[in-house]
Design a protein around this motif. Structure first.
Motif, PDB file in Angstrom:
ATOM      1  N   CYS A  56     121.546  38.924 108.075  1.00 15.28           N
ATOM      2  CA  CYS A  56     120.218  38.308 108.258  1.00 15.28           C
ATOM      3  C   CYS A  56     120.226  36.880 107.721  1.00 15.28           C
ATOM      4  N   SER A  60     116.301  34.722 110.515  1.00 15.60           N
ATOM      5  CA  SER A  60     116.631  35.717 111.541  1.00 15.60           C
ATOM      6  C   SER A  60     116.011  37.084 111.293  1.00 15.60           C
ATOM      7  N   TYR A  76     114.880  42.025 113.321  1.00 14.56           N
ATOM      8  CA  TYR A  76     116.096  41.229 113.147  1.00 14.56           C
ATOM      9  C   TYR A  76     116.485  40.585 114.479  1.00 14.56           C
ATOM     10  N   SER A  77     117.173  39.454 114.392  1.00 15.32           N
ATOM     11  CA  SER A  77     117.664  38.825 115.617  1.00 15.32           C
ATOM     12  C   SER A  77     119.167  38.553 115.581  1.00 15.32           C
ATOM     13  N   SER A  78     119.813  38.747 114.412  1.00 20.37           N
ATOM     14  CA  SER A  78     121.248  38.426 114.313  1.00 20.37           C
ATOM     15  C   SER A  78     122.044  39.495 113.572  1.00 20.37           C
ATOM     16  N   LYS A  94     128.295  44.114 108.208  1.00 25.15           N
ATOM     17  CA  LYS A  94     127.181  43.190 107.971  1.00 25.15           C
ATOM     18  C   LYS A  94     126.100  43.938 107.186  1.00 25.15           C
ATOM     19  N   ALA A 200     124.367  46.920 116.643  1.00 27.90           N
ATOM     20  CA  ALA A 200     123.354  45.923 116.320  1.00 27.90           C
ATOM     21  C   ALA A 200     122.050  46.591 115.921  1.00 27.90           C
ATOM     22  N   SER A 202     118.878  45.987 116.675  1.00 30.42           N
ATOM     23  CA  SER A 202     117.933  45.334 117.576  1.00 30.42           C
ATOM     24  C   SER A 202     117.831  46.163 118.844  1.00 30.42           C
TER      25      SER A 202
END
Length: 219
Positions: A56, A60, A76-78, A94, A200, A202
């Motif tokens: 994050c 993001s 979240y976007s990343s 991550k 991911a 997302s």
């Protein structure tokens, strides 16, 4: 997150009665929690003190209180972990740690009762992934870790849920405003697949990525 199990003793009749009594008491306890009054609109505010981690980067991730005060959402976007297919060696893991302070009105306290996570993944046969979350109040050594493994072949949406047993709920002390820390981690291993694999946090359809739900209690 703790799973309770019950077993019958040697004296079947006595054990059965005890089990029924315990079951009834447990159900009543659960109903008592479910019936607790939730603070009204505008009575609960959320201060986001920190959002840190490789999953994050700045700007993001966002954290917002739900309008009905039953919890908060995180988007979240990343937040994506990669493995295989020439991806960087460090990309397989991550994480994102949130530090939030939930400001509650006098006479109320809360615990984390449930958390729902939604994402997408592309895992070939032989590849694996893991979604892990650790929940704890600042200064409380009783960490609460939940793991959810995934395995290929998998292509599309995944959904995991953490639910805390009623008897295991950890409430913030009444009259104290502690920092709630939630550290979420994504890992992926290409295994024997040899191709690019990823997981991911997302969803392409615009669904909310994470919902953290409270259990309220009156002091």
């Amino acid at each position: 997150m703790r799973l309770r199990m019950a077993s019958m003793g040697r004296l079947a009749v006595v054990a059965l009665v005890a089990t029924l009594v315990a079951s009834t008491a447990g159900a009543a306890h659960a109903r008592a929690y479910a019936a607790d009054v939730v603070p009204g609109p505008g009575q609960v505010t959320l201060d986001v003190l920190s959002i840190n981690g490789s999953g994050c980067p700045a700007g993001s991730a966002t954290v917002t209180m739900l309008p009905d005060n039953t919890g908060f959402r995180v988007t979240y976007s990343s937040f994506v972990a990669l493995s295989g297919g020439g991806s960087p060696a460090t990309a397989f893991r991550k994480n994102c740690q949130l530090g939030v302070q939930v400001n509650v009105p006098q006479g109320f306290t809360f615990a984390i009762a449930r958390a729902d996570y939604l994402g997408r993944a592309a895992l070939a046969a032989g590849a694996t992934a893991l979604e892990r979350t650790n929940y704890y109040f600042q200064g409380n050594p009783g960490n609460n870790v939940a793991d959810h493994p995934l395995a290929g072949p998998l292509s599309g949406v995944w959904h995991t849920t953490d639910v805390t047993d009623v008897t295991a709920l950890v409430f913030e002390p009444c009259g104290v405003s502690s920092v709630l820390n939630i550290n979420t981690e994504l890992r992926v291993s290409a295994g024997s697949s040899g191709v690019l694999n990823w997981i991911a946090m997302s969803a392409s359809d615009g669904s909310v990525d994470t919902i953290v739900s409270f259990q309220w209690e009156q002091c």
